[in-house]
Structures are given as C-alpha cells and as structure tokens.
Design a protein around this motif. Structure first.
Motif, PDB file in Angstrom:
ATOM      1  N   TYR A  53       0.832  -1.204   0.000  1.00 43.98           N
ATOM      2  CA  TYR A  53       0.000   0.000   0.000  1.00 43.98           C
ATOM      3  C   TYR A  53       0.862   1.248   0.000  1.00 43.98           C
ATOM      4  O   TYR A  53       1.926   1.277   0.618  1.00 43.98           O
ATOM      5  N   ASP A 101       1.627   4.888   1.407  1.00 44.28           N
ATOM      6  CA  ASP A 101       1.453   5.429   2.751  1.00 44.28           C
ATOM      7  C   ASP A 101       0.167   6.230   2.876  1.00 44.28           C
ATOM      8  O   ASP A 101      -0.460   6.266   3.933  1.00 44.28           O
ATOM      9  N   LYS A 129      -2.589   3.574   3.438  1.00 40.20           N
ATOM     10  CA  LYS A 129      -2.350   2.471   4.366  1.00 40.20           C
ATOM     11  C   LYS A 129      -3.219   2.634   5.603  1.00 40.20           C
ATOM     12  O   LYS A 129      -3.325   3.720   6.172  1.00 40.20           O
TER      13      LYS A 129
END
Length: 121
Positions: free
Chosen positions: A58, A60, A63
């Motif tokens: 993912y 950031d 996420k």
C-alpha cells in the motif's frame, strides 16, 4: 489480459467505496495486480498492489484505510477504501503486470480504462 474497472462514484468524506476490476483471460492468477490513481496534471500514483501469491502493498497515503484483495476464481481484484478524504479524489486505474516493481506504473503491462472517484468535503 483486458481489464475493466468499476465501482467509482461520488461519496462524502469519511465514507467508503469498493472498486472492482474484472480481467479477461485464463492467466489472471499469474499476474500481479495493482491500483493506481491520477488527477489532472499529475503523474499516475501508486495506491495498492497484490501479488499472485497474495502479498499486499500500500501507498502510505492509503495504508490503514484500504484493503486490496483478489478472487482468482472470478478473475477480479478489489480495492476497498474507508475513511475517504477529498484528496482521494482521482481516476482510479487497475493494472496487471508480471515483473518489476509493484509501485512503478511502467512495470505494469495492461491497464483498465479507469473509474472516477470523487470525495466531497
């Protein structure tokens, strides 16, 4: 492989969406699948990816708010997004690749047509 993304739409900030990407062909399970997004004037940005073996990655920025999954029996990859923010507004593209880096758009060989997500504040 041909890809068809859907599931975009208009959602309020804090809401959720699930994007789907259906693939044609018999070798879907062999592909690494990724989601990217793009806004006008900007480069395509990595969002999430899932390898053929199920490992997930993912950006950031998403996420903890997103989940990528795949259903090989249906040749489909999903991106579930929660707690959406106005900055998530973009056209989302699914992509398929076999080699290279998961977060590099150039390392994906096949692209869907994109589905637009708009998050209102």
């Amino acid at each position: 492989v041909q890809l068809q993304a859907c599931g975009g739409g208009l959602v309020q900030a804090g809401g959720s969406l699930r994007l789907s990407c259906a693939a044609s062909g018999r070798t879907f399970s062999n592909y690494r699948m990724g989601w990217f997004r793009q806004t006008p004037g900007k480069e395509r940005e990595f969002v999430a990816a899932i390898r053929s073996g199920g490992a997930t990655y993912y950006a950031d920025s998403v996420k903890g708010r997103s989940n990528i999954s795949r259903e090989n029996a249906k040749n489909t990859v999903y991106l579930q997004m929660h707690s959406l923010k106005p900055e998530d507004t973009a056209v989302y593209y699914c992509a398929a690749g076999t080699t290279g880096w998961v977060a590099v758009a150039g390392d994906y060989n096949h692209w869907g047509q994109g589905t637009e997500v708009t998050v209102s504040s």
